[in-house]
Scaffold this active site. Structure first.
Site, PDB file in Angstrom:
ATOM      1  N   ALA A 161      33.425  42.799  39.040  1.00 14.60           N
ATOM      2  CA  ALA A 161      33.278  41.629  39.911  1.00 14.60           C
ATOM      3  C   ALA A 161      32.554  40.478  39.232  1.00 14.60           C
ATOM      4  O   ALA A 161      32.889  39.303  39.439  1.00 14.60           O
ATOM      5  CB  ALA A 161      32.545  42.033  41.194  1.00 14.60           C
ATOM      6  N   ASP A 162      31.563  40.777  38.418  1.00 13.08           N
ATOM      7  CA  ASP A 162      30.783  39.737  37.751  1.00 13.08           C
ATOM      8  C   ASP A 162      31.662  38.776  36.961  1.00 13.08           C
ATOM      9  O   ASP A 162      31.367  37.585  36.841  1.00 13.08           O
ATOM     10  CB  ASP A 162      29.777  40.363  36.777  1.00 13.08           C
ATOM     11  CG  ASP A 162      29.021  41.557  37.328  1.00 13.08           C
ATOM     12  OD1 ASP A 162      29.596  42.295  38.150  1.00 13.08           O
ATOM     13  OD2 ASP A 162      27.880  41.784  36.909  1.00 13.08           O
ATOM     14  N   ALA A 163      32.758  39.327  36.407  1.00 12.47           N
ATOM     15  CA  ALA A 163      33.621  38.524  35.530  1.00 12.47           C
ATOM     16  C   ALA A 163      34.207  37.315  36.233  1.00 12.47           C
ATOM     17  O   ALA A 163      34.536  36.318  35.589  1.00 12.47           O
ATOM     18  CB  ALA A 163      34.747  39.391  34.973  1.00 12.47           C
ATOM     19  N   TYR A 165      32.682  35.250  38.231  1.00 12.03           N
ATOM     20  CA  TYR A 165      31.759  34.128  38.036  1.00 12.03           C
ATOM     21  C   TYR A 165      31.696  33.740  36.558  1.00 12.03           C
ATOM     22  O   TYR A 165      31.603  32.554  36.225  1.00 12.03           O
ATOM     23  CB  TYR A 165      30.357  34.482  38.513  1.00 12.03           C
ATOM     24  CG  TYR A 165      29.385  33.321  38.350  1.00 12.03           C
ATOM     25  CD1 TYR A 165      29.340  32.306  39.301  1.00 12.03           C
ATOM     26  CD2 TYR A 165      28.548  33.217  37.236  1.00 12.03           C
ATOM     27  CE1 TYR A 165      28.482  31.224  39.147  1.00 12.03           C
ATOM     28  CE2 TYR A 165      27.692  32.152  37.079  1.00 12.03           C
ATOM     29  CZ  TYR A 165      27.664  31.155  38.042  1.00 12.03           C
ATOM     30  OH  TYR A 165      26.822  30.074  37.888  1.00 12.03           O
TER      31      TYR A 165
END
Length: 379
Positions: A161-163, A165
């Site tokens: 999920a971080d990717a 952003y």
């Protein structure tokens, strides 16, 4: 306590908590205190990996809001220290991304690409600040790496999920730089892949990655485990992307649909004190205050309110409570931002997070939220 129903979700808004009425000057002073404190305490520039890079996205938000040359120069110095690159492997046949990697071969790994957000912003706004020399080097590596990714046939780059952003805003900024729609097309392809492995249609939230998808993974109480910072990255990414995305983009309505559904789900699980617990739907999994997810949610929600995507009467109380927590509890008297969960990927039972838990990325997320709240007051 009153309940505001939005579709199938219920937003809890506590009438018992009366947020302070903030002024622009007060929020401006907080931004200056936090950012100056961080930079004075960290004169030596860090590497261009994701955690310092997130700080610099917050620094640039504040820098561009107030036209601060000192803050601009701080990010320029960071770019120069890192030779305007993320991972530095030159041979594209050796570039990697399918597993976590801090080595120099992981050029296509999103945690090494977020630095391009700041490099592209510095370049785009150079005319507003004092700059010297050939600025083309600032964006040379970004064009090489992101152009390679945009032209590739693979679409499984963003598997956590971080990717979203880290890299989605890079794609929109590359489009603004070049006007080449291949960056927008690749962004959509990569995002659709992300949705296929970690998006939960029932709630509108994102699992951190495929390891945490329910029912394969559960909290100790058997519930779905949505990590607040992970979903915070996604909501903030939607805000940044919609800010730069052309109005006529063929996928814009779809992004907005997902953004609004996630915003409603996020608002629904805010805690009484204004923060979000690390496991969003199961507060007992890792109870207590946490700042990084809360700041990203505050930014993502306030941006939507400020730009007409979210109804102010429904969401402003949520953003107000989040800002109240950030400004009066997370913010310490010495200008540091505490209660940030350390680097990780999930809500960890028993992990201690307190006022001394300070990080570069937590400070950057705080600055994002503070700047957007300042814009709210300015309007």
């Amino acid at each position: 306590m009153r309940r505001i129903f939005l579709g199938s979700l219920c937003i809890l808004a506590a009438l018992s908590v009366q947020a302070k009425s903030w002024t622009k000057a007060e929020v401006r002073d907080i931004i200056y205190k936090v950012n100056n404190t961080w930079q004075s305490n960290h004169p030596d520039q860090e590497r261009s990996f994701w955690d310092p890079a997130v700080y610099h996205t917050g620094n640039m938000e504040a820098c561009l809001l107030f036209g601060n040359q000192q803050w601009y120069d701080y990010s320029v110095a960071w770019g120069e220290k890192n030779m305007w690159q993320g991972a530095r492997e030159k041979d594209s046949s050796k570039w990697l991304y399918k597993n976590y990697g801090e080595d120099q071969q992981h050029v296509l790994f999103g945690d090494w690409q977020i630095c391009f957000q700041t490099f592209l912003d510095l370049y785009a706004h150079a005319a507003d600040f004092k700059t010297n020399g050939d600025l083309s080097v600032w964006i040379q590596r970004a064009k090489e790496v992101m152009g390679y990714e945009a032209d590739s046939k693979d679409n499984d780059y963003w598997w956590w999920a971080d990717a979203l952003y880290m890299v989605m805003p890079v794609m929109t900024k590359m489009y603004k730089l070049t006007t080449d729609t291949k960056y927008l097309d690749k962004m959509y392809e990569n995002w659709k892949y992300s949705n296929s492995i970690m998006y939960d249609a029932e709630t509108g939230l994102y699992f951190r990655d495929g390891k945490y998808v329910y029912p394969k993974h559960k909290t100790a109480a058997g519930k779905k485990d949505f990590w607040a910072r992970g979903d915070g990255w996604v909501l903030a990414a939607f805000a940044k992307v919609l800010k730069d995305l052309p109005k006529k983009d063929k996928h814009r309505k779809e992004y907005i649909q997902f953004y609004k559904k996630q915003a409603a789900a996020v608002a629904n699980c805010q805690q009484e004190e204004g923060y979000w617990t690390r496991s969003m739907l199961d507060p007992e999994q890792a109870p207590g205050r946490e700042t990084s997810g809360t700041a990203l949610f505050c930014y993502g929600l306030q941006w939507g309110i400020n730009n007409g995507f979210l109804k102010k009467k429904v969401y402003q109380p949520v953003a107000d409570k989040a800002w109240e927590y950030l400004a009066t509890i997370a913010l310490q008297s010495d200008g540091t931002v505490g209660y940030v969960q350390p680097i990780g990927e999930k809500a960890i039972p028993g992990q201690v997070v307190n006022q001394k838990s300070v990080t570069n990325f937590g400070t950057g997320a705080f600055l994002l939220a503070a700047c957007e709240y300042y814009r709210h007051l300015k309007k």
